[in-house]
Design an enzyme around this catalytic site. Structure first.
Site: not given
Length: 429
Positions: A37-38, A97, A117, A159, A191, A220, A222, A317
């Site tokens: 989706r996203e 969504h 959603d 949402s 968002t 959610h 970003h 290291h």
């Protein structure tokens, strides 16, 4: 105990917080995986039906609890793809969504998904320049859509969009209204990526205090300012229950919380819990699948799977890592199907790392021999980095000369080319 008093953390991990909020969900959370989706909003992304099915199956094999799909109202192919994935019989719940609009809801409810959603913008920016609705109208539309989805027996999340630029009073009134309607989850969306972990913690904790105890909170985030993973962690600390992710973080602009980053962060809190939920050794293949599909490289510094994630270079290291990997590794590469690599062909190398490589090659060399070889590597590396093949060749040649008792050859091996006398150089040719 007061309702928000800190409690001792029961995780066995030494890296988990010693005390956590009583509402904390650091060891009880779920992933809503939004690559389909996203991720479709990523600039390079185009997934045909076959690729979507391949990705959905890979996500399901990894063990995510939810897979979120593009709205079936976006296009006819999106609708058909929703139907196809919903009918795969995956273990993960399939969500889609949609906008807070009855037309979208009706289309989505007929695809066979497990839940919707639902989202609508609540900031002054989106109310003025996007959908043009006031809060009263938003609540009215939300009520209609939520009641419809519930009447179909489907799971529903509601949402706000652009939550962190929305008025807090407006948000809380909206969330309380949808909570009374019986939504399964409410969602917070950063968002534009403007939130920081403190803001996230405060908003989630405030929201948790006004919702019914049985209502879950989904977040959610970003990544415009690089805070997506930290914000997800802060949300879980404050009582959020679900985090939206995508593979490699792909999404609109520079995307959202990457699933690998979230896994890395949460594994340090409770490794047993994370390992019991997800097939961690499949993470690399999952990320490679998406990287190939959208024609990008897995970043060199990617959590867990980046090619430098378990590479050690500095001498101090390397020595410690060889004695005890926990000295410089908070994650265990073998848990994720990865291996550590000690880089030795450079000016920062130490003789302990060179010794380890000699032992891997089965070459019996003394500490004095190895220190001499390390000196040669450092000299060569002042000119250019040496590959592992270069180092292996040096080690093997030294060992062969030592076994043959050829001390002159060893002496010549340990000097730089420009340190060799002209006579020797001519003889070498």
């Amino acid at each position: 105990m007061p309702p928000h008093a800190p409690i001792a953390n029961v995780s066995s991990s030494p890296y988990a917080p010693k005390y956590t909020d009583s509402l904390s969900r650091l060891t009880n959370w779920s992933i809503i995986e939004s690559t389909l989706r996203e991720g479709e909003q990523f600039a390079n992304a185009f997934f045909d039906t076959a690729k979507k099915i391949e990705i959905a199956k890979a996500l399901d094999d990894f063990g995510v609890e939810y897979i979120e799909l593009t709205s079936p109202a976006a296009s006819e192919q999106s609708r058909l793809d929703c139907i196809a994935i919903a009918n795969l019989g995956l273990k993960a719940k399939i969500l889609t969504h949609v906008r807070c609009h009855m037309d979208d809801a009706r289309i989505a409810c007929e695809t066979g998904v497990d839940g919707l959603d639902v989202v609508i913008g609540t900031s002054s920016y989106l109310r003025e320049f996007s959908h043009g609705k006031d809060m009263e109208r938003i609540i009215k539309d939300a009520t209609e859509v939520i009641n419809y989805v519930k009447s179909k027996g489907l799971e529903v999340r509601f949402s706000s969009e652009d939550s962190f630029r929305s008025d807090l009073v407006d948000l809380l009134n909206l969330y309380k209204a949808v909570d009374q309607l019986g939504v399964n989850r409410v969602g917070i969306a950063d968002t534009v990526g403007c939130a920081n972990p403190r803001q996230v913690y405060d908003l989630v904790k405030t929201l948790r205090s006004v919702l019914k105890p049985t209502t879950d909170i989904e977040c959610h985030f970003h990544n415009d300012t690089g805070c997506a993973t930290a914000n997800a962690y802060a949300a879980l600390e404050a009582g959020a229950t679900h985090i939206d992710t995508s593979v490699l973080g792909i999404g609109e602009r520079n995307g959202i919380t990457p699933i690998g980053n979230l896994i890395a962060r949460m594994f340090t809190v409770d490794p047993d819990y994370v390992a019991s939920k997800y097939q961690l050794h499949k993470l690399r293949d999952l990320e490679n699948l998406i990287a190939d599909a959208v024609e990008i490289q897995v970043p060199f510094n990617n959590c867990i799977t980046g090619y430098c994630a378990f590479t050690h270079k500095a001498g101090i290291h390397a020595k410690a890592i060889l004695n005890n990997p926990a000295t410089y590794e908070i994650l265990k590469p073998e848990v994720f199907g990865m291996t550590r690599y000690v880089s030795i062909g450079h000016r920062l190398t130490g003789w302990n790392a060179v010794k380890n490589r000699a032992e891997q090659l089965g070459l019996a060399l003394s500490d004095e021999d190895l220190k001499a070889i390390t000196g040669k590597i450092k000299k060569l590396a002042d000119i250019k980095n040496q590959s592992m093949e270069d180092v292996d060749g040096l080690l093997r040649n030294f060992h062969a000369y030592k076994v043959a008792g050829d001390h002159s050859a060893i002496e010549q091996l340990l000097v730089l080319p420009d340190e060799v006398s002209p006579d020797v150089a001519v003889a070498a040719h």
